[in-house]
Scaffold this active site. Structure first.
Site, short mmCIF file in Angstrom:
data_model
loop_
_atom_site.label_atom_id
_atom_site.label_comp_id
_atom_site.label_asym_id
_atom_site.label_seq_id
_atom_site.Cartn_x
_atom_site.Cartn_y
_atom_site.Cartn_z
N LYS A 211 0.85 -1.20 0.00
CA LYS A 211 0.00 0.00 0.00
C LYS A 211 0.88 1.26 0.00
O LYS A 211 1.60 1.52 0.96
CB LYS A 211 -0.91 0.05 1.23
CG LYS A 211 -1.93 1.18 1.10
CD LYS A 211 -2.43 1.71 2.41
CE LYS A 211 -1.90 3.06 2.81
NZ LYS A 211 -2.10 4.18 1.90
N GLU B 42 9.81 2.21 10.90
CA GLU B 42 10.77 3.30 10.69
C GLU B 42 9.98 4.59 10.81
O GLU B 42 9.17 4.90 9.92
CB GLU B 42 11.41 3.20 9.30
CG GLU B 42 12.26 1.97 9.08
CD GLU B 42 13.53 1.96 9.90
OE1 GLU B 42 13.97 3.03 10.35
OE2 GLU B 42 14.08 0.86 10.09
N CYS C 247 12.92 12.07 6.99
CA CYS C 247 12.98 11.61 8.38
C CYS C 247 14.34 11.94 8.99
O CYS C 247 14.46 12.08 10.20
CB CYS C 247 12.70 10.13 8.45
SG CYS C 247 13.68 9.20 7.29
N GLU D 279 8.78 16.89 15.88
CA GLU D 279 9.08 16.77 14.44
C GLU D 279 8.14 17.69 13.65
O GLU D 279 6.93 17.61 13.80
CB GLU D 279 8.88 15.32 13.98
CG GLU D 279 9.30 15.14 12.53
CD GLU D 279 9.11 13.71 12.02
OE1 GLU D 279 8.02 13.14 12.24
OE2 GLU D 279 10.05 13.18 11.42
P1 NDP Z 1 1.89 8.57 7.88
O1 NDP Z 1 2.23 7.80 9.10
O2 NDP Z 1 0.74 9.47 7.93
O3 NDP Z 1 1.59 7.57 6.65
C1 NDP Z 1 2.51 6.61 6.22
C2 NDP Z 1 1.75 5.50 5.52
O4 NDP Z 1 0.92 4.81 6.45
C3 NDP Z 1 0.81 5.98 4.42
O5 NDP Z 1 0.79 5.00 3.39
C4 NDP Z 1 -0.53 6.05 5.14
O6 NDP Z 1 -1.64 5.96 4.27
C5 NDP Z 1 -0.43 4.81 6.02
N1 NDP Z 1 -1.24 4.85 7.23
C6 NDP Z 1 -1.62 5.92 7.94
N2 NDP Z 1 -2.33 5.53 9.02
C7 NDP Z 1 -2.38 4.17 8.99
C8 NDP Z 1 -2.98 3.19 9.84
N3 NDP Z 1 -3.63 3.52 10.94
N4 NDP Z 1 -2.85 1.89 9.51
C9 NDP Z 1 -2.15 1.54 8.41
N5 NDP Z 1 -1.58 2.42 7.57
C10 NDP Z 1 -1.68 3.74 7.86
O7 NDP Z 1 3.23 9.32 7.46
P2 NDP Z 1 3.47 10.30 6.24
O8 NDP Z 1 3.13 9.65 4.96
O9 NDP Z 1 2.86 11.62 6.55
O10 NDP Z 1 5.08 10.41 6.31
C11 NDP Z 1 5.72 11.25 7.19
C12 NDP Z 1 6.30 10.51 8.39
O11 NDP Z 1 7.10 9.42 7.99
C13 NDP Z 1 7.21 11.39 9.22
O12 NDP Z 1 6.96 11.24 10.59
C14 NDP Z 1 8.60 10.86 8.88
O13 NDP Z 1 9.56 11.14 9.86
C15 NDP Z 1 8.34 9.42 8.68
N6 NDP Z 1 9.40 8.81 7.88
C16 NDP Z 1 10.28 7.96 8.48
C17 NDP Z 1 11.33 7.41 7.80
C18 NDP Z 1 12.27 6.46 8.47
O14 NDP Z 1 12.84 5.64 7.76
N7 NDP Z 1 12.46 6.50 9.78
C19 NDP Z 1 11.55 7.74 6.38
C20 NDP Z 1 10.56 8.62 5.83
C21 NDP Z 1 9.52 9.12 6.57
P3 NDP Z 1 -2.26 7.29 3.61
O15 NDP Z 1 -1.19 7.91 2.80
O16 NDP Z 1 -3.37 6.76 2.80
O17 NDP Z 1 -2.68 8.16 4.75
#
Ligand code: NDP
Length: 491
Positions: free
Chosen positions: A173, A248, A282, A381
């Site tokens: 997804k 992550e 991130c 963050e």
């Molecule tokens: P989100 O947590 O909002 O979303 C990430 C993914 O999870 C999306 O595909 C989202 O779907 C999905 N999702 C959201 N809620 C749920 C749930 N309850 N159950 C299952 N899937 C879910 O993050 P962002 O996309 O806004 O990304 C930003 C965040 O990611 C920041 O906090 C950043 O630091 C972190 N990040 C961490 C990295 C690492 O390697 N440590 C690397 C890159 C980013 P949908 O898009 O449909 O909402």
């Protein structure tokens, strides 16, 4: 503009639902494609396909699986410019970084394809005669991968490449803001000869589609990159099934600059670390911890450079920083800037840009605050181009400030004192530490991940990726032709 379907069992198919969503360019709001809002029933179909494909894929020798990954890498290399432009168009990072996202994907596929010829286990002596002990690696089964939007090809490829080389099948997804980049990857894997059902792609919201993947007892493991709230929810839900979860999550990454540092180098580092990808990494440098002896001088150098930053169309190679990913992200960043204006001293920026192209997306000035440690902007963050600058009086204080946040992803220190550099490697409580380099810049053959709320202890990339996606089987081969009893035969 294309209306995509879901990719299940090697075919692009319609969702059970007729509801769709659009993916738009953050540059100018243009609609790029539409995708189905899949249902839990669609996810079940994807899991059916992944389960059915698993036995044959598991039996395929890992080096043969690697050949398919290498073919995908070759296709990506041939289309790097086009794919880089797609990353920039759908996500908004400047074109050099868009192409970097694609290059990282190519690098990872090439690296992990080679791991298919290693997939190392252990051999070790037995405590009994005529007995052989070893470990072998086996795939986990059907795995679920859920990714964010900020590295729309590299993060998906880290997960897909590692899951495939180890013999798992996938239900994937993508982030709803960047499904087109991942759809393009799916097409590339199809072209590279990946058998039907091995990689399945379902689009829609985290709460519906992501949740259906996490809540399925048939999905044996989850690999998730995203924010802490979603990560925590996924971890809790998956715990019911005792499934393996790799998280992550976020970061609040510090760059420390000591008085003996090469200040010009440290300046280049913080500019790239804080404002690359408009701070939406991130590993972005969101805290600059300056020793008091160079504080005024370095801050002056930084502001001089940031004043000349060109914010604009990220497809233009002259642009330093593009838009943030969408309106909601932009509003979130602006609300932090307002908080910052109340609790800290705004040194540069702090405004949303307007007029012309700026009105068609969400463009924010690179923003610098001078602040005490402990303010909200210096601890939470923000995921945008906002840098908190903190003055410290000593190395010890710098480390204390660096470590005193809930995250522990990346950190950096600029110093020419080799002893101090090695002390910092010991002292910084982060998964990644850079010496005389910015907090960003992962290389694919090394483990990636963090401490504290950045994750749950696992790592991606490098050989850690093999650990993430395999079960270890311990094997004892007794060729003594008699019943040997471990421990019991010992005097
Ligand atoms: P989100 O947590 O909002 O979303 C990430 C993914 O999870 C999306 O595909 C989202 O779907 C999905 N999702 C959201 N809620 C749920 C749930 N309850 N159950 C299952 N899937 C879910 O993050 P962002 O996309 O806004 O990304 C930003 C965040 O990611 C920041 O906090 C950043 O630091 C972190 N990040 C961490 C990295 C690492 O390697 N440590 C690397 C890159 C980013 P949908 O898009 O449909 O909402």
């Amino acid at each position: 503009m294309k209306d995509y379907g879901l990719y299940i069992n090697g075919e692009w198919v319609d969702s059970e639902s007729s509801r769709r969503f659009e993916t738009r360019s953050p540059i100018d709001g243009r609609v790029l494609a539409t995708f189905p809002l899949a249902t839990p029933g669609d996810v079940e179909r994807a899991i059916d396909a992944a389960e059915a494909a698993f036995p044959a894929w598991k039996r395929t020798p890992a080096p043969r699986r690697g050949e398919i990954l290498l073919r995908a890498a070759q296709i990506m290399r041939a289309r790097k410019q086009e794919l880089g432009e797609l990353v920039t168009t759908e996500m908004g990072k400047v074109i050099a970084e868009g192409k970097g996202d694609v290059q990282e994907s190519i690098d990872f596929l090439e690296y992990i394809a080679g791991e298919g010829r290693r997939m190392l286990g252990e051999t070790t002596p037995s405590e009994l005669p005529n007995k052989f002990c070893m470990t072998v690696r086996q795939p986990i089964g059907v795995v679920g991968c859920i990714t964010p939007w900020n590295f729309p090809t590299a993060i998906p490829i880290w997960k897909i490449g590692a899951a495939l080389i180890t013999g798992n099948t996938i239900v994937f997804k993508p982030a709803s803001l960047t499904p087109l980049c991942v759809a393009r990857l799916v097409e590339i894997f199809e072209e590279a000869g990946l058998p039907p059902g091995v990689l399945n792609f379902v689009t829609g919201s985290g709460s519906a589609v992501g949740n259906a993947i996490v809540e399925s007892p048939r999905v044996q493991a989850i690999s998730f990159t995203g924010g802490v709230p979603a990560g925590r929810e996924i971890y809790q839900k998956a715990a019911k099934f005792l499934k393996s979860v790799e998280l992550e999550l976020g970061g609040k990454n510090p760059q420390i600059v000591m008085p003996d540092a090469n200040l010009d180098l440290a300046l280049e580092g913080v500019l790239f670390g804080a404002f690359g990808t408009a701070g939406q990494r991130c590993t972005a440098t969101s805290r600059l911890i300056l020793h008091q002896d160079i504080y005024d001088k370095f801050l002056g150098m930084l502001v001089d450079r940031v004043e000349k930053f060109k914010v604009g169309n990220p497809l233009d190679p002259e642009t330093d920083m593009g838009p943030v990913v969408d309106q909601a992200a932009g509003e979130g960043i602006m609300s932090y800037i307002e908080i910052g204006k109340g609790e800290a001293k705004l040194r540069f920026g702090g405004e949303r840009l307007t007029g012309g192209l700026y009105d068609q997306g969400f463009y924010i000035q690179p923003t610098i605050f001078e602040t005490e440690h402990g303010t909200r902007i210096s601890c939470e963050e923000i995921f945008g181009p906002v840098l908190s600058v903190i003055k410290v009086g000593s190395y010890e204080e710098a480390i204390e400030v660096a470590n005193d946040v809930e995250y522990g992803l990346s950190s950096s220190i600029y110093t020419r004192d080799v002893n101090l550099a090695f002390r910092a490697i010991d002292d910084l409580v982060t998964g990644i530490t850079y010496i005389n380099a910015p907090t960003i810049g992962a290389e694919v053959h090394l483990p990636f991940g963090g401490t504290k709320n950045t994750g749950n202890g696992g790592r991606e990339a490098g050989t850690a990726a093999i650990d993430e996606f395999t079960e270890i089987k311990t094997v004892f081969v007794d060729y003594s032709n008699r019943l040997q009893k471990a421990q019991i035969e010992h005097d």
